[in-house]
Design a protein around this motif. Structure first.
Motif, PDB file in Angstrom:
ATOM      1  N   ALA A 266      76.890  49.622   2.239  1.00  0.00           N
ATOM      2  CA  ALA A 266      77.321  50.509   2.113  1.00  0.00           C
ATOM      3  C   ALA A 266      77.837  50.867   3.513  1.00  0.00           C
ATOM      4  N   ASP A 267      77.619  49.860   4.505  1.00  0.00           N
ATOM      5  CA  ASP A 267      78.434  49.669   5.595  1.00  0.00           C
ATOM      6  C   ASP A 267      78.771  48.856   6.033  1.00  0.00           C
ATOM      7  N   ASP A 268      79.264  47.754   4.931  1.00  0.00           N
ATOM      8  CA  ASP A 268      80.093  46.659   5.265  1.00  0.00           C
ATOM      9  C   ASP A 268      81.938  46.923   4.941  1.00  0.00           C
ATOM     10  N   TRP A 269      82.025  46.245   6.389  1.00  0.00           N
ATOM     11  CA  TRP A 269      83.312  46.840   6.517  1.00  0.00           C
ATOM     12  C   TRP A 269      84.556  46.247   5.873  1.00  0.00           C
ATOM     13  N   VAL A 270      84.710  44.967   4.682  1.00  0.00           N
ATOM     14  CA  VAL A 270      85.543  44.796   3.841  1.00  0.00           C
ATOM     15  C   VAL A 270      86.176  46.565   3.393  1.00  0.00           C
ATOM     16  N   ALA A 271      84.774  46.912   3.089  1.00  0.00           N
ATOM     17  CA  ALA A 271      85.679  48.053   1.866  1.00  0.00           C
ATOM     18  C   ALA A 271      86.794  48.611   2.385  1.00  0.00           C
ATOM     19  N   ASP A 272      86.718  48.585   3.822  1.00  0.00           N
ATOM     20  CA  ASP A 272      88.241  48.719   4.220  1.00  0.00           C
ATOM     21  C   ASP A 272      89.334  47.711   4.479  1.00  0.00           C
ATOM     22  N   VAL A 273      88.698  47.132   3.787  1.00  0.00           N
ATOM     23  CA  VAL A 273      89.927  45.994   3.562  1.00  0.00           C
ATOM     24  C   VAL A 273      91.296  45.912   2.109  1.00  0.00           C
ATOM     25  N   PRO A 274      92.593  46.174   2.535  1.00  0.00           N
ATOM     26  CA  PRO A 274      93.504  46.574   1.563  1.00  0.00           C
ATOM     27  C   PRO A 274      93.609  45.675   0.356  1.00  0.00           C
ATOM     28  N   HIS A 275      93.204  45.798  -0.216  1.00  0.00           N
ATOM     29  CA  HIS A 275      93.096  45.081  -1.581  1.00  0.00           C
ATOM     30  C   HIS A 275      94.018  44.561  -2.580  1.00  0.00           C
ATOM     31  N   VAL A 276      95.842  44.153  -1.633  1.00  0.00           N
ATOM     32  CA  VAL A 276      96.227  43.903  -1.962  1.00  0.00           C
ATOM     33  C   VAL A 276      97.045  42.181  -2.120  1.00  0.00           C
ATOM     34  N   SER A 277      97.814  42.264  -2.715  1.00  0.00           N
ATOM     35  CA  SER A 277      98.373  40.655  -2.429  1.00  0.00           C
ATOM     36  C   SER A 277     100.094  41.192  -2.134  1.00  0.00           C
ATOM     37  N   ALA A 278     100.677  39.937  -1.479  1.00  0.00           N
ATOM     38  CA  ALA A 278     101.593  40.335  -2.033  1.00  0.00           C
ATOM     39  C   ALA A 278     102.878  38.894  -0.863  1.00  0.00           C
ATOM     40  N   ASP A 279     103.869  38.348  -0.984  1.00  0.00           N
ATOM     41  CA  ASP A 279     104.325  37.783  -0.169  1.00  0.00           C
ATOM     42  C   ASP A 279     105.819  37.333   0.171  1.00  0.00           C
ATOM     43  N   LEU A 280     105.056  37.127   1.767  1.00  0.00           N
ATOM     44  CA  LEU A 280     105.574  37.381   2.576  1.00  0.00           C
ATOM     45  C   LEU A 280     105.520  35.602   3.715  1.00  0.00           C
ATOM     46  N   PHE A 281     107.002  35.033   3.949  1.00  0.00           N
ATOM     47  CA  PHE A 281     107.320  33.820   4.981  1.00  0.00           C
ATOM     48  C   PHE A 281     107.107  32.975   3.684  1.00  0.00           C
ATOM     49  N   GLY A 282     107.062  33.124   2.225  1.00  0.00           N
ATOM     50  CA  GLY A 282     107.221  32.237   1.873  1.00  0.00           C
ATOM     51  C   GLY A 282     105.253  31.896   1.320  1.00  0.00           C
ATOM     52  N   THR A 283     104.668  32.847   1.700  1.00  0.00           N
ATOM     53  CA  THR A 283     102.869  32.371   1.631  1.00  0.00           C
ATOM     54  C   THR A 283     101.910  33.695   0.892  1.00  0.00           C
ATOM     55  N   THR A 284     101.478  33.241   0.171  1.00  0.00           N
ATOM     56  CA  THR A 284     100.744  34.315  -0.136  1.00  0.00           C
ATOM     57  C   THR A 284      99.472  35.176   0.258  1.00  0.00           C
ATOM     58  N   VAL A 285      99.490  36.723   0.882  1.00  0.00           N
ATOM     59  CA  VAL A 285      98.903  37.321   1.370  1.00  0.00           C
ATOM     60  C   VAL A 285      98.428  38.377   1.498  1.00  0.00           C
ATOM     61  N   GLY A 286      97.043  38.443   1.678  1.00  0.00           N
ATOM     62  CA  GLY A 286      96.272  39.363   1.017  1.00  0.00           C
ATOM     63  C   GLY A 286      95.328  38.902  -0.307  1.00  0.00           C
ATOM     64  N   LEU A 287      94.424  38.824  -0.882  1.00  0.00           N
ATOM     65  CA  LEU A 287      93.505  38.176  -1.904  1.00  0.00           C
ATOM     66  C   LEU A 287      93.458  39.797  -3.275  1.00  0.00           C
ATOM     67  N   GLY A 288      94.224  40.190  -3.324  1.00  0.00           N
ATOM     68  CA  GLY A 288      94.159  40.967  -4.413  1.00  0.00           C
ATOM     69  C   GLY A 288      93.623  42.112  -4.717  1.00  0.00           C
ATOM     70  N   ALA A 289      92.665  42.422  -6.142  1.00  0.00           N
ATOM     71  CA  ALA A 289      91.881  42.954  -6.780  1.00  0.00           C
ATOM     72  C   ALA A 289      90.750  43.616  -5.484  1.00  0.00           C
ATOM     73  N   ASP A 290      90.158  44.982  -5.465  1.00  0.00           N
ATOM     74  CA  ASP A 290      88.734  44.687  -5.323  1.00  0.00           C
ATOM     75  C   ASP A 290      87.832  44.217  -6.719  1.00  0.00           C
ATOM     76  N   PRO A 291      86.451  43.578  -6.419  1.00  0.00           N
ATOM     77  CA  PRO A 291      86.049  42.883  -7.411  1.00  0.00           C
ATOM     78  C   PRO A 291      84.982  44.657  -7.982  1.00  0.00           C
ATOM     79  N   LEU A 292      84.825  45.467  -7.120  1.00  0.00           N
ATOM     80  CA  LEU A 292      84.081  46.624  -7.340  1.00  0.00           C
ATOM     81  C   LEU A 292      84.407  47.730  -8.492  1.00  0.00           C
ATOM     82  N   SER A 293      85.986  47.534  -8.354  1.00  0.00           N
ATOM     83  CA  SER A 293      86.562  49.014  -9.136  1.00  0.00           C
ATOM     84  C   SER A 293      86.523  48.603 -10.450  1.00  0.00           C
ATOM     85  N   PRO A 294      86.226  49.546 -11.610  1.00  0.00           N
ATOM     86  CA  PRO A 294      86.119  49.731 -12.128  1.00  0.00           C
ATOM     87  C   PRO A 294      87.026  48.526 -13.774  1.00  0.00           C
ATOM     88  N   ALA A 295      88.033  48.764 -13.063  1.00  0.00           N
ATOM     89  CA  ALA A 295      89.150  47.977 -13.495  1.00  0.00           C
ATOM     90  C   ALA A 295      89.015  46.268 -13.557  1.00  0.00           C
TER      91      ALA A 295
END
Length: 336
Positions: A266-295
């Motif tokens: 409940a107190d893990d700061w990683v909950a506030d990390v944006p669960h997104v992924s984008a291509d920036l400067f030829g590099t994939t930035v972000g790590l994708g979907a939240d493993p805790l999400s129902p989806a």
């Protein structure tokens, strides 16, 4: 209140075109700003001398003790070399690794360093848990990583003659990214580490009891490593702890037959990390979907009120549930 507002912003941002542009812009700022710290730190700290890793006989139950002894000797030599170099902190860490009570399956004192430590009788184990660490784990911080492995091993049944025989392995087999670094925002370091993890697990099959079941316990950025390696791993359970994302959009997308579990304190700061992924400067930035999400589709279990470093804290709900997963008592795992 500020934390709730922050989470609300991310939810709204991901839901609109303008929001997606804002997310990409913020990630660009993060990756640009993060470059300065690791480069400065690397330049400020000269390389620490250490011997090259020993060339060992293929690992089998008969060669395990020899491997432990050789790697302890290498750690002792590396400690002396670090002390002569003037790095007392590294020297102390390696001196602890060289203690006769430690079972080192691998050791490399060069650079940030790598080490693999075993708890329990690996050759007779029916159930094996392998821990994969996240960012900022090195030989200098190995003590806190192995403390979690030791806490889990103490909790597991089967080490006193009852239940399945168990062993725990703390695998620092890759160079982890810094928490404040561009590498921690991308899957690149995980892509480099995944083949080493897969090879290591294949090699363990030559050491453990026939039919032994493996559980992979992945923490923080280590979940990205496990996500990349997942299609090539023969494990029964894959456990994602405090995950910023795995690079996959769903548990099915990991390409594994293992049961996939996820937990976040409940107190893990990683909950506030944006669960997104984008291509920036030829590099994939972000790590994708939240493993805790129902989806995502993982089996979510209770981790209690702890923070990002508390998943293996003695007495915690997360450690109790991890132990149940390792021994196969999945019906007793409490939900999140």
């Amino acid at each position: 209140m500020a934390e709730r507002r922050s989470r609300g912003w991310w939810r709204r941002a991901r839901g609109s075109r303008r929001g997606r542009r804002q997310v990409r812009a913020l990630l660009a700022v993060l990756i640009t700003a993060a470059v300065v710290v690791p480069l400065t730190a690397a330049a400020a700290r000269p390389g620490i001398p250490a011997p090259a890793p020993a060339v060992l006989a293929p690992l089998t139950p008969a060669t395990l003790e020899q491997a432990y002894a050789v790697n302890r000797a290498d750690a002792a030599l590396a400690s002396r070399m670090a002390a002569a170099h003037g790095d007392r902190h590294r020297a102390a860490a390696e001196r602890e690794l060289a203690d006769p009570s430690r079972d080192l399956l691998a050791f490399d004192g060069r650079g940030a360093g790598r080490a693999v430590e075993v708890f329990g009788d690996l050759a007779r184990a029916d159930r094996v848990a392998v821990l994969v660490p996240g960012s900022d784990t090195s030989l200098d911080t190995f003590g806190r990583f192995r403390a979690g492995a030791a806490a889990l091993h103490r909790l597991l049944p089967g080490n006193t003659g009852t239940g399945p025989r168990t062993a725990v392995v703390a695998w620092l087999g890759y160079t982890t990214p810094g928490t404040v670094s561009p590498a921690v925002l991308t899957p690149g370091r995980a892509g480099e580490a995944a083949p080493a993890l897969a090879e290591f697990l294949r090699g363990l099959r030559d050491v453990t009891a026939p039919g032994a079941r493996f559980t992979l316990l992945c923490h923080s950025y280590g979940t990205v490593v496990c996500g990349r390696a997942a299609p090539h791993l023969d494990v029964t359970d894959l456990v994602l702890l405090g995950s910023p994302g795995t690079g996959a959009q769903s548990a099915a997308g990991l390409g594994t037959r293992a049961r996939v579990w996820a937990a976040r304190g409940a107190d893990d700061w990683v909950a506030d990390v944006p669960h997104v992924s984008a291509d920036l400067f030829g590099t994939t930035v972000g790590l994708g979907a939240d493993p805790l999400s129902p989806a995502f589709g993982a089996r979510v279990f209770a981790a209690g009120s702890g923070g990002h470093s508390d998943y293996f804290r003695p007495g915690s709900p997360s450690l109790a549930n991890i132990a149940r997963i390792v021994v196969g008592a999945v019906g007793e795992v409490t939900g999140g």
